[in-house]
Design a protein around this motif. Structure first.
Motif, PDB file in Angstrom:
ATOM      1  N   LEU A 152      36.556  62.317  -1.360  1.00 35.57           N
ATOM      2  CA  LEU A 152      36.326  61.486  -0.187  1.00 35.57           C
ATOM      3  C   LEU A 152      35.408  62.222   0.779  1.00 35.57           C
ATOM      4  CD1 LEU A 152      37.385  58.782   1.182  1.00 35.57           C
ATOM      5  CD2 LEU A 152      39.024  60.263   2.391  1.00 35.57           C
ATOM      6  N   LEU A 158      33.010  57.606   8.130  1.00 36.32           N
ATOM      7  CA  LEU A 158      34.304  57.108   7.674  1.00 36.32           C
ATOM      8  C   LEU A 158      35.167  56.695   8.872  1.00 36.32           C
ATOM      9  CD1 LEU A 158      36.520  56.701   5.492  1.00 36.32           C
ATOM     10  CD2 LEU A 158      37.131  59.099   5.842  1.00 36.32           C
ATOM     11  N   GLU A 161      34.793  53.355  11.142  1.00 36.19           N
ATOM     12  CA  GLU A 161      35.216  52.030  10.667  1.00 36.19           C
ATOM     13  C   GLU A 161      36.355  51.466  11.516  1.00 36.19           C
ATOM     14  OE1 GLU A 161      35.819  51.417   6.473  1.00 36.19           O
ATOM     15  OE2 GLU A 161      34.654  53.215   5.978  1.00 36.19           O
ATOM     16  N   ARG A 297      39.589  54.667  -0.750  1.00 34.19           N
ATOM     17  CA  ARG A 297      38.147  54.782  -0.911  1.00 34.19           C
ATOM     18  C   ARG A 297      37.857  55.995  -1.781  1.00 34.19           C
ATOM     19  NH1 ARG A 297      39.094  51.792   3.164  1.00 34.19           N
ATOM     20  NH2 ARG A 297      37.554  50.613   4.365  1.00 34.19           N
ATOM     21  N   LYS A 299      34.415  58.410  -3.067  1.00 34.59           N
ATOM     22  CA  LYS A 299      32.975  58.629  -2.863  1.00 34.59           C
ATOM     23  C   LYS A 299      32.233  58.572  -4.190  1.00 34.59           C
ATOM     24  CE  LYS A 299      32.908  63.723  -2.843  1.00 34.59           C
ATOM     25  NZ  LYS A 299      32.596  64.927  -2.022  1.00 34.59           N
ATOM     26  N   ASN A 305      31.403  56.547   0.623  1.00 33.53           N
ATOM     27  CA  ASN A 305      32.771  56.112   0.344  1.00 33.53           C
ATOM     28  C   ASN A 305      32.793  54.635  -0.029  1.00 33.53           C
ATOM     29  OD1 ASN A 305      33.994  58.640   0.995  1.00 33.53           O
ATOM     30  ND2 ASN A 305      33.717  58.165   3.167  1.00 33.53           N
TER      31      ASN A 305
END
Length: 389
Positions: A152, A158, A161, A297, A299, A305
């Motif tokens: 990740l 990230l 979000e 998630r 990567k 991701n």
């Protein structure tokens, strides 16, 4: 030569009364002097404070301080009202008996709160989290979050979000209208143990049991503790597939107990080498606490991701809010034993309820005693987030 005046009738009566009083005082003195190991108290004290005398155990005075006659007003007050010295000089195995008792802790109720006993939470040590900076991803990465960078990418992209200021203000309360347990504690890896334990010891199960006891007895939160293991068989401690085997069991429990609103998956962390994961709690060593969030998630080769197709979690935002608030409370009250929230790629056991926590404590190099000390902070953090304090 001057004549001696004869005693009047009044003087004769006065002398007789004085003599009678001296005789009585002397007899009282001699009586109490016979009691081994104690000096005679003042006659006035005997008359005005007879409840210092233990009639249930026979003629025995407690170890009270020596009283000496003095005409000073403060000294006389202490001699006739010796409450403070009497209590301070009692030995540890003596019990104060008489006309009053010291109430139990549960009886110390507040008339302003519907006569419900409210336990006192620890005093905040220091406020580590600046709530005004929760919209800054760099602040979040420096103060709140860390993670596994293998699968990740943990960066500002990230964290951007979600609105973490909003998550920190989300209200979490228990619905008390449904009868039954409100919190579920389980262990995906129920055989995790500590350095001083062997295969017959309870390990992480004992910590879960203690968290359950504190939630129920201190905070009045009915709790269900599942002690089943999810390994391939009773002899194996291979963790492969534990999450997959756990899911249908926990879902059935939730279906049978619709009152459950909080799920805690309690683990003991595993670390490389002989590193110990402990901090100071009330002057003693205790396992540190780490909340874990599975981000669903993974990567790709470019480091981006990508949401996972098979492992989805409709409760991800609530999970993040719940662990964030638990972290804020933990850093406020227990900063010495709090690790950062750990972000990982997958889902784990967090998708079954909005209010779900995956908690890792200590490591395999820490002791069971250090682990048990962490149970109360875990329960208190949960109670604070649920506003049960």
């Amino acid at each position: 030569m001057q004549k001696v005046r004869p005693l009047t009738k009044q003087m004769k009566v006065y002398l007789i009364l004085m003599g009678f009083g001296l005789i009585m005082s002397y007899n009282v003195y001699q009586y109490f002097k016979k009691i081994p190991g104690h000096q005679a108290p003042l006659f006035m004290t005997c008359l005005t404070m007879p409840f210092a005398y233990n009639t249930t155990e026979g003629s025995e005075w407690f170890s009270i301080p020596t009283f000496n006659l003095s005409i000073g007003p403060l000294t006389m007050l202490r001699q006739t009202l010796p409450y403070s010295e009497f209590i301070e000089n009692m030995s540890g195995d003596q019990e104060l008996t008489g006309y009053f008792t010291i109430p139990e802790e549960e009886e110390l109720i507040s008339l302003e709160q519907d006569n419900i006993y409210q336990p006192q939470l620890p005093t905040p040590i220091k406020a580590e989290v600046d709530l005004e900076k929760l919209d800054d991803p760099n602040y979040l990465l420096s103060k709140i979050y860390s993670g596994d960078h293998k699968d990740l990418t943990i960066d500002a992209n990230l964290l951007s979000e979600w609105d973490f200021k909003e998550l920190a203000q989300k209200e979490f309360r228990l619905d008390e209208s449904i009868e039954g347990p409100k919190v579920l504690i389980f262990h995906t890896h129920a055989k995790e143990r500590f350095v001083d334990e062997d295969k017959d010891d309870l390990g992480i199960l004992a910590v879960g049991q203690e968290v359950e006891n504190i939630l129920e007895n201190k905070y009045g939160i009915e709790t269900l503790h599942v002690t089943d293991h999810f390994y391939i068989n009773d002899t194996s401690e291979n963790t492969d597939g534990c999450y997959e085997r756990l899911e249908p069991v926990i879902e059935n429990i939730l279906e049978d107990n619709p009152s459950i609103q909080v799920a805690i998956d309690l683990h003991r962390d595993g670390v490389n080498g002989d590193t110990r994961v402990v901090g100071e709690l009330n002057g003693e060593s205790a396992c540190k606490i780490m909340f874990v969030n599975g981000m669903t998630r993974l990567k790709n080769q470019e480091g981006e991701n990508i949401p996972m197709r098979t492992l989805t979690n409709p409760n991800l935002e609530d999970n993040l809010a719940f662990s964030l608030q638990a972290q804020i409370v933990g850093m406020k009250y227990y900063p010495e034993i709090m690790r950062k929230v750990y972000l990982k790629a997958y889902r784990y056991s967090l998708h079954m309820l909005p209010m779900s926590l995956l908690v890792e404590i200590g490591s395999q190099n820490d002791t069971s005693e250090e682990a048990l000390r962490t149970a109360e902070p875990i329960a208190t953090i949960l109670a604070k987030v649920l506003e049960k304090d």
